[in-house]
Write a protein that holds these residues in place. Structure first.
Motif, PDB file in Angstrom:
ATOM      1  N   LEU A 178       0.850  -1.183   0.000  1.00 23.86           N
ATOM      2  CA  LEU A 178       0.000   0.000   0.000  1.00 23.86           C
ATOM      3  C   LEU A 178       0.883   1.229   0.000  1.00 23.86           C
ATOM      4  O   LEU A 178       1.875   1.278   0.729  1.00 23.86           O
ATOM      5  CB  LEU A 178      -0.872   0.044   1.259  1.00 23.86           C
ATOM      6  N   VAL A 179       0.538   2.209  -0.796  1.00 24.54           N
ATOM      7  CA  VAL A 179       1.152   3.522  -0.714  1.00 24.54           C
ATOM      8  C   VAL A 179       0.101   4.398  -0.048  1.00 24.54           C
ATOM      9  O   VAL A 179      -1.043   4.471  -0.522  1.00 24.54           O
ATOM     10  CB  VAL A 179       1.533   4.076  -2.099  1.00 24.54           C
ATOM     11  N   ILE A 180       0.478   5.015   1.081  1.00 28.41           N
ATOM     12  CA  ILE A 180      -0.472   5.824   1.841  1.00 28.41           C
ATOM     13  C   ILE A 180       0.058   7.240   2.019  1.00 28.41           C
ATOM     14  O   ILE A 180       1.265   7.470   1.949  1.00 28.41           O
ATOM     15  CB  ILE A 180      -0.780   5.196   3.226  1.00 28.41           C
ATOM     16  N   ASP A 181      -0.858   8.177   2.256  1.00 28.99           N
ATOM     17  CA  ASP A 181      -0.449   9.546   2.543  1.00 28.99           C
ATOM     18  C   ASP A 181      -0.346   9.733   4.050  1.00 28.99           C
ATOM     19  O   ASP A 181      -0.524   8.784   4.816  1.00 28.99           O
ATOM     20  CB  ASP A 181      -1.382  10.564   1.878  1.00 28.99           C
ATOM     21  N   ASP A 182      -0.086  10.962   4.483  1.00 21.58           N
ATOM     22  CA  ASP A 182       0.077  11.260   5.908  1.00 21.58           C
ATOM     23  C   ASP A 182      -1.132  10.880   6.755  1.00 21.58           C
ATOM     24  O   ASP A 182      -0.996  10.526   7.910  1.00 21.58           O
ATOM     25  CB  ASP A 182       0.368  12.749   6.112  1.00 21.58           C
ATOM     26  N   GLY A 183      -2.318  10.969   6.172  1.00 22.28           N
ATOM     27  CA  GLY A 183      -3.536  10.631   6.902  1.00 22.28           C
ATOM     28  C   GLY A 183      -3.943   9.177   6.743  1.00 22.28           C
ATOM     29  O   GLY A 183      -5.050   8.806   7.093  1.00 22.28           O
ATOM     30  N   THR A 184      -3.070   8.362   6.200  1.00 17.14           N
ATOM     31  CA  THR A 184      -3.211   6.928   5.921  1.00 17.14           C
ATOM     32  C   THR A 184      -4.205   6.622   4.800  1.00 17.14           C
ATOM     33  O   THR A 184      -4.621   5.473   4.641  1.00 17.14           O
ATOM     34  CB  THR A 184      -3.510   6.057   7.172  1.00 17.14           C
ATOM     35  N   LEU A 185      -4.583   7.640   3.995  1.00 20.11           N
ATOM     36  CA  LEU A 185      -5.414   7.380   2.827  1.00 20.11           C
ATOM     37  C   LEU A 185      -4.621   6.499   1.872  1.00 20.11           C
ATOM     38  O   LEU A 185      -3.462   6.795   1.570  1.00 20.11           O
ATOM     39  CB  LEU A 185      -5.802   8.691   2.125  1.00 20.11           C
ATOM     40  N   ILE A 186      -5.238   5.431   1.415  1.00 15.87           N
ATOM     41  CA  ILE A 186      -4.567   4.506   0.499  1.00 15.87           C
ATOM     42  C   ILE A 186      -4.588   5.119  -0.896  1.00 15.87           C
ATOM     43  O   ILE A 186      -5.655   5.369  -1.466  1.00 15.87           O
ATOM     44  CB  ILE A 186      -5.246   3.125   0.518  1.00 15.87           C
ATOM     45  N   LEU A 187      -3.417   5.370  -1.432  1.00 11.81           N
ATOM     46  CA  LEU A 187      -3.274   5.958  -2.758  1.00 11.81           C
ATOM     47  C   LEU A 187      -3.113   4.888  -3.823  1.00 11.81           C
ATOM     48  O   LEU A 187      -3.630   5.027  -4.930  1.00 11.81           O
ATOM     49  CB  LEU A 187      -2.072   6.913  -2.784  1.00 11.81           C
ATOM     50  N   LEU A 188      -2.378   3.830  -3.492  1.00  9.43           N
ATOM     51  CA  LEU A 188      -2.155   2.700  -4.394  1.00  9.43           C
ATOM     52  C   LEU A 188      -2.199   1.407  -3.596  1.00  9.43           C
ATOM     53  O   LEU A 188      -1.739   1.366  -2.452  1.00  9.43           O
ATOM     54  CB  LEU A 188      -0.775   2.790  -5.063  1.00  9.43           C
ATOM     55  N   ALA A 189      -2.730   0.381  -4.223  1.00  5.52           N
ATOM     56  CA  ALA A 189      -2.745  -0.957  -3.621  1.00  5.52           C
ATOM     57  C   ALA A 189      -2.436  -1.961  -4.721  1.00  5.52           C
ATOM     58  O   ALA A 189      -2.900  -1.807  -5.849  1.00  5.52           O
ATOM     59  CB  ALA A 189      -4.118  -1.253  -3.014  1.00  5.52           C
ATOM     60  N   ASN A 190      -1.658  -2.975  -4.388  1.00  2.23           N
ATOM     61  CA  ASN A 190      -1.397  -3.993  -5.399  1.00  2.23           C
ATOM     62  C   ASN A 190      -2.422  -5.130  -5.271  1.00  2.23           C
ATOM     63  O   ASN A 190      -3.266  -5.148  -4.364  1.00  2.23           O
ATOM     64  CB  ASN A 190       0.055  -4.493  -5.340  1.00  2.23           C
ATOM     65  N   GLY A 191      -2.346  -6.084  -6.194  1.00  2.88           N
ATOM     66  CA  GLY A 191      -3.293  -7.188  -6.215  1.00  2.88           C
ATOM     67  C   GLY A 191      -3.266  -8.031  -4.958  1.00  2.88           C
ATOM     68  O   GLY A 191      -4.310  -8.521  -4.501  1.00  2.88           O
ATOM     69  N   GLU A 192      -2.101  -8.215  -4.372  1.00  2.00           N
ATOM     70  CA  GLU A 192      -2.010  -9.010  -3.143  1.00  2.00           C
ATOM     71  C   GLU A 192      -2.673  -8.279  -1.976  1.00  2.00           C
ATOM     72  O   GLU A 192      -3.299  -8.915  -1.121  1.00  2.00           O
ATOM     73  CB  GLU A 192      -0.555  -9.351  -2.824  1.00  2.00           C
ATOM     74  N   ALA A 193      -2.589  -6.954  -1.942  1.00  2.00           N
ATOM     75  CA  ALA A 193      -3.293  -6.195  -0.903  1.00  2.00           C
ATOM     76  C   ALA A 193      -4.802  -6.362  -1.060  1.00  2.00           C
ATOM     77  O   ALA A 193      -5.529  -6.459  -0.069  1.00  2.00           O
ATOM     78  CB  ALA A 193      -2.908  -4.718  -0.969  1.00  2.00           C
ATOM     79  N   GLU A 194      -5.269  -6.432  -2.291  1.00  2.00           N
ATOM     80  CA  GLU A 194      -6.693  -6.700  -2.539  1.00  2.00           C
ATOM     81  C   GLU A 194      -7.082  -8.059  -1.961  1.00  2.00           C
ATOM     82  O   GLU A 194      -8.097  -8.197  -1.287  1.00  2.00           O
ATOM     83  CB  GLU A 194      -6.993  -6.716  -4.035  1.00  2.00           C
ATOM     84  N   ARG A 195      -6.262  -9.067  -2.256  1.00  2.00           N
ATOM     85  CA  ARG A 195      -6.558 -10.424  -1.788  1.00  2.00           C
ATOM     86  C   ARG A 195      -6.541 -10.485  -0.258  1.00  2.00           C
ATOM     87  O   ARG A 195      -7.443 -11.059   0.360  1.00  2.00           O
ATOM     88  CB  ARG A 195      -5.546 -11.427  -2.348  1.00  2.00           C
ATOM     89  N   ILE A 196      -5.557  -9.859   0.357  1.00  2.00           N
ATOM     90  CA  ILE A 196      -5.411  -9.913   1.814  1.00  2.00           C
ATOM     91  C   ILE A 196      -6.567  -9.206   2.520  1.00  2.00           C
ATOM     92  O   ILE A 196      -7.089  -9.714   3.503  1.00  2.00           O
ATOM     93  CB  ILE A 196      -4.051  -9.302   2.234  1.00  2.00           C
ATOM     94  N   THR A 197      -6.973  -8.048   2.010  1.00  2.00           N
ATOM     95  CA  THR A 197      -8.010  -7.270   2.678  1.00  2.00           C
ATOM     96  C   THR A 197      -9.425  -7.643   2.253  1.00  2.00           C
ATOM     97  O   THR A 197     -10.383  -7.370   2.975  1.00  2.00           O
ATOM     98  CB  THR A 197      -7.832  -5.756   2.418  1.00  2.00           C
TER      99      THR A 197
END
Length: 144
Positions: free
Chosen positions: A26-45
């Protein structure tokens, strides 16, 4: 060495590394907003990219008992106080509503102000003993 530098500057290579990793990223900003997620992050969450990217804060997916410790971990990363090898355990809520446990590591993304989180779902590893009570779990470190 020049070849290595060129490879790391190639956006096609970087995209392939991000998307084809066996860890969730996950690429997140200072407020933890998810900017990018990969396919494995999709599967995990359990959430699709369209539900995560620009729509969801990682902090909000965490079990309330782990939010403060996670934010402290991010501060340590941002301030350069966390070792790059530091990993923390936290509980997050899967899209199906069930709790899952992730092992997280992270780093800053240069001058962008963004953070990159790597996550592994270790839920199934936690309860391989005959009884969950037989296993001692270490939670995210708290600041004492």
């Amino acid at each position: 060495m020049e070849t290595r530098k060129k490879l790391f500057e190639d956006p096609v290579i970087l995209q392939a590394l991000f998307e084809h990793s066996s860890a969730g990223h996950l690429v997140i900003d200072d407020g933890t907003l998810i900017l990018l997620a990969n396919g494995e992050a999709e599967r995990i969450t359990g959430y699709g990219k369209e539900e995560l990217e620009g729509q969801c804060r990682w902090r909000d997916l965490l079990d309330p008992g782990d939010r403060e410790s996670f934010m402290e971990f991010l501060v340590r990363l941002r301030n350069g106080e966390a070792a790059t090898s530091e990993k923390v355990e936290c509980v997050f809520i899967h899209r199906d509503g069930g709790p899952r446990t992730a092992l997280l590591s992270g780093c800053t993304a240069g001058e962008t102000g963004h953070m990159i989180l790597s996550l592994l779902d270790i839920t199934c590893l936690l309860y391989t003993s005959p009884s969950p009570r037989d296993r001692t779990r270490s939670r995210m470190p708290s600041s004492a």
